[in-house]
Design a protein around this motif. Structure first.
Motif, PDB file in Angstrom:
ATOM      1  N   ASN A 184       0.829  -1.213   0.000  1.00 53.21           N
ATOM      2  CA  ASN A 184       0.000   0.000   0.000  1.00 53.21           C
ATOM      3  C   ASN A 184       0.862   1.261   0.000  1.00 53.21           C
ATOM      4  O   ASN A 184       0.822   2.055   0.936  1.00 53.21           O
ATOM      5  CB  ASN A 184      -0.971   0.001   1.188  1.00 53.21           C
ATOM      6  N   PRO A 185       1.644   1.461  -1.042  1.00 52.43           N
ATOM      7  CA  PRO A 185       2.590   2.579  -1.067  1.00 52.43           C
ATOM      8  C   PRO A 185       1.950   3.965  -1.000  1.00 52.43           C
ATOM      9  O   PRO A 185       2.570   4.888  -0.485  1.00 52.43           O
ATOM     10  CB  PRO A 185       3.333   2.386  -2.384  1.00 52.43           C
ATOM     11  N   VAL A 186       0.732   4.122  -1.464  1.00 54.37           N
ATOM     12  CA  VAL A 186       0.115   5.450  -1.461  1.00 54.37           C
ATOM     13  C   VAL A 186       0.021   5.987  -0.036  1.00 54.37           C
ATOM     14  O   VAL A 186       0.402   7.117   0.250  1.00 54.37           O
ATOM     15  CB  VAL A 186      -1.277   5.416  -2.137  1.00 54.37           C
ATOM     16  N   THR A 187      -0.448   5.165   0.873  1.00 50.15           N
ATOM     17  CA  THR A 187      -0.565   5.576   2.271  1.00 50.15           C
ATOM     18  C   THR A 187       0.800   5.613   2.942  1.00 50.15           C
ATOM     19  O   THR A 187       1.127   6.573   3.646  1.00 50.15           O
ATOM     20  CB  THR A 187      -1.462   4.576   3.038  1.00 50.15           C
ATOM     21  N   ALA A 188       1.587   4.573   2.739  1.00 55.18           N
ATOM     22  CA  ALA A 188       2.881   4.457   3.418  1.00 55.18           C
ATOM     23  C   ALA A 188       3.828   5.594   3.031  1.00 55.18           C
ATOM     24  O   ALA A 188       4.532   6.136   3.893  1.00 55.18           O
ATOM     25  CB  ALA A 188       3.519   3.107   3.102  1.00 55.18           C
ATOM     26  N   CYS A 189       3.869   5.975   1.768  1.00 53.80           N
ATOM     27  CA  CYS A 189       4.817   7.013   1.318  1.00 53.80           C
ATOM     28  C   CYS A 189       4.540   8.361   1.971  1.00 53.80           C
ATOM     29  O   CYS A 189       5.483   9.089   2.301  1.00 53.80           O
ATOM     30  CB  CYS A 189       4.797   7.134  -0.201  1.00 53.80           C
ATOM     31  N   LYS A 190       3.296   8.707   2.169  1.00 49.79           N
ATOM     32  CA  LYS A 190       2.958   9.960   2.855  1.00 49.79           C
ATOM     33  C   LYS A 190       3.478   9.918   4.292  1.00 49.79           C
ATOM     34  O   LYS A 190       4.091  10.866   4.772  1.00 49.79           O
ATOM     35  CB  LYS A 190       1.438  10.181   2.816  1.00 49.79           C
ATOM     36  N   ASN A 191       3.242   8.799   4.983  1.00 45.13           N
ATOM     37  CA  ASN A 191       3.719   8.646   6.359  1.00 45.13           C
ATOM     38  C   ASN A 191       5.245   8.682   6.416  1.00 45.13           C
ATOM     39  O   ASN A 191       5.833   9.290   7.311  1.00 45.13           O
ATOM     40  CB  ASN A 191       3.203   7.358   6.979  1.00 45.13           C
TER      41      ASN A 191
ATOM     42  N   PRO B   4       8.842  -0.536  10.736  1.00 46.52           N
ATOM     43  CA  PRO B   4       7.450  -1.028  10.748  1.00 46.52           C
ATOM     44  C   PRO B   4       6.772  -0.981   9.378  1.00 46.52           C
ATOM     45  O   PRO B   4       5.806  -1.708   9.144  1.00 46.52           O
ATOM     46  CB  PRO B   4       6.736  -0.073  11.714  1.00 46.52           C
ATOM     47  N   TYR B   5       7.269  -0.170   8.460  1.00 47.09           N
ATOM     48  CA  TYR B   5       6.696  -0.069   7.113  1.00 47.09           C
ATOM     49  C   TYR B   5       7.244  -1.148   6.177  1.00 47.09           C
ATOM     50  O   TYR B   5       6.697  -1.353   5.098  1.00 47.09           O
ATOM     51  CB  TYR B   5       6.945   1.309   6.514  1.00 47.09           C
ATOM     52  N   ASN B   6       8.329  -1.817   6.569  1.00 43.18           N
ATOM     53  CA  ASN B   6       8.951  -2.808   5.701  1.00 43.18           C
ATOM     54  C   ASN B   6       8.133  -4.080   5.717  1.00 43.18           C
ATOM     55  O   ASN B   6       7.961  -4.696   6.764  1.00 43.18           O
ATOM     56  CB  ASN B   6      10.396  -3.090   6.144  1.00 43.18           C
ATOM     57  N   MET B   7       7.671  -4.485   4.555  1.00 44.66           N
ATOM     58  CA  MET B   7       6.842  -5.681   4.434  1.00 44.66           C
ATOM     59  C   MET B   7       7.563  -6.800   3.691  1.00 44.66           C
ATOM     60  O   MET B   7       6.934  -7.701   3.167  1.00 44.66           O
ATOM     61  CB  MET B   7       5.531  -5.352   3.710  1.00 44.66           C
ATOM     62  N   GLU B   8       8.883  -6.709   3.601  1.00 41.42           N
ATOM     63  CA  GLU B   8       9.648  -7.732   2.893  1.00 41.42           C
ATOM     64  C   GLU B   8       9.475  -9.067   3.585  1.00 41.42           C
ATOM     65  O   GLU B   8       9.491  -9.170   4.796  1.00 41.42           O
ATOM     66  CB  GLU B   8      11.125  -7.336   2.870  1.00 41.42           C
ATOM     67  N   GLU B   9       9.336 -10.077   2.786  1.00 39.92           N
ATOM     68  CA  GLU B   9       9.127 -11.415   3.359  1.00 39.92           C
ATOM     69  C   GLU B   9      10.308 -12.296   3.132  1.00 39.92           C
ATOM     70  O   GLU B   9      11.113 -12.137   2.299  1.00 39.92           O
ATOM     71  CB  GLU B   9       7.883 -12.039   2.746  1.00 39.92           C
TER      72      GLU B   9
END
Length: 173
Positions: free
Chosen positions: A95-102, A168-173
């Motif tokens: 969800n980069p749209v939300t995450a990038c603003k934060n 916390p924004y990193n979603m790498e698996e």
């Protein structure tokens, strides 16, 4: 006697400071590169690190061009020698749209609103784009020199704080 350049002196200080943080267990150095480009006669150094249990990374990039090194060695009065410094952070987002603003808000809080922050998103062709890689550049507009050596511990402290905030924004698996 050999007199090291501004680039060489800064590289040694940055490398030592980063490896001190690694030795203290605060970070882990995961990559390092020291290059001489014979085509442009430039130098570049980078060192990449992450938090001990983290997946987000930070990369410090130091570079000097031929004009900087020649101007320093030949003591040209019309050249202000120095090095370029850039910090780049990397992580994988959902969800980069939300995450990038934060993330932009976090970066401006840590580095200041006057610092140039550039987020570059990429994803693999064929993916739906809901998961992408984000490289966040912290660009310093002016050259640095040996007079900024005392600022290096603070700069690295800010880099570590940034990694903690980005993790916390990193979603790498």
């Amino acid at each position: 006697m050999f007199d090291p350049t501004i680039y060489e002196n800064l590289k040694v200080v940055f490398e030592g400071a980063v490896y001190d943080l690694d030795l203290d267990g605060q970070i882990v150095v995961v990559h390092r590169s020291d290059l001489i480009d014979l085509a442009s006669m430039s130098r570049s150094y980078l060192i990449r690190f992450r938090m001990k249990d983290g997946r987000s990374w930070a990369e410090l990039r130091l570079s000097a061009e031929l004009l900087d090194m020649a101007g320093e060695k030949l003591e040209w009065r019309n050249v202000l020698p120095g090095c370029r410094l850039e910090l780049v952070f990397g992580l994988t987002l959902r969800n980069p749209v939300t995450a990038c603003k934060n993330i932009q808000d976090i970066m401006e809080q840590i580095w200041g609103r006057d610092t140039t922050i550039i987020q570059t998103l990429s994803f693999r062709y064929g993916d739906d784009g809901s998961r992408c890689h984000n490289e966040i550049g912290v660009i310093f507009e002016r050259k640095i020199g040996e007079s900024q050596v005392a600022d290096i511990p603070d700069l690295l402290e800010h880099a570590v704080a940034t990694l903690r905030q980005l993790e916390p924004y990193n979603m790498e698996e």
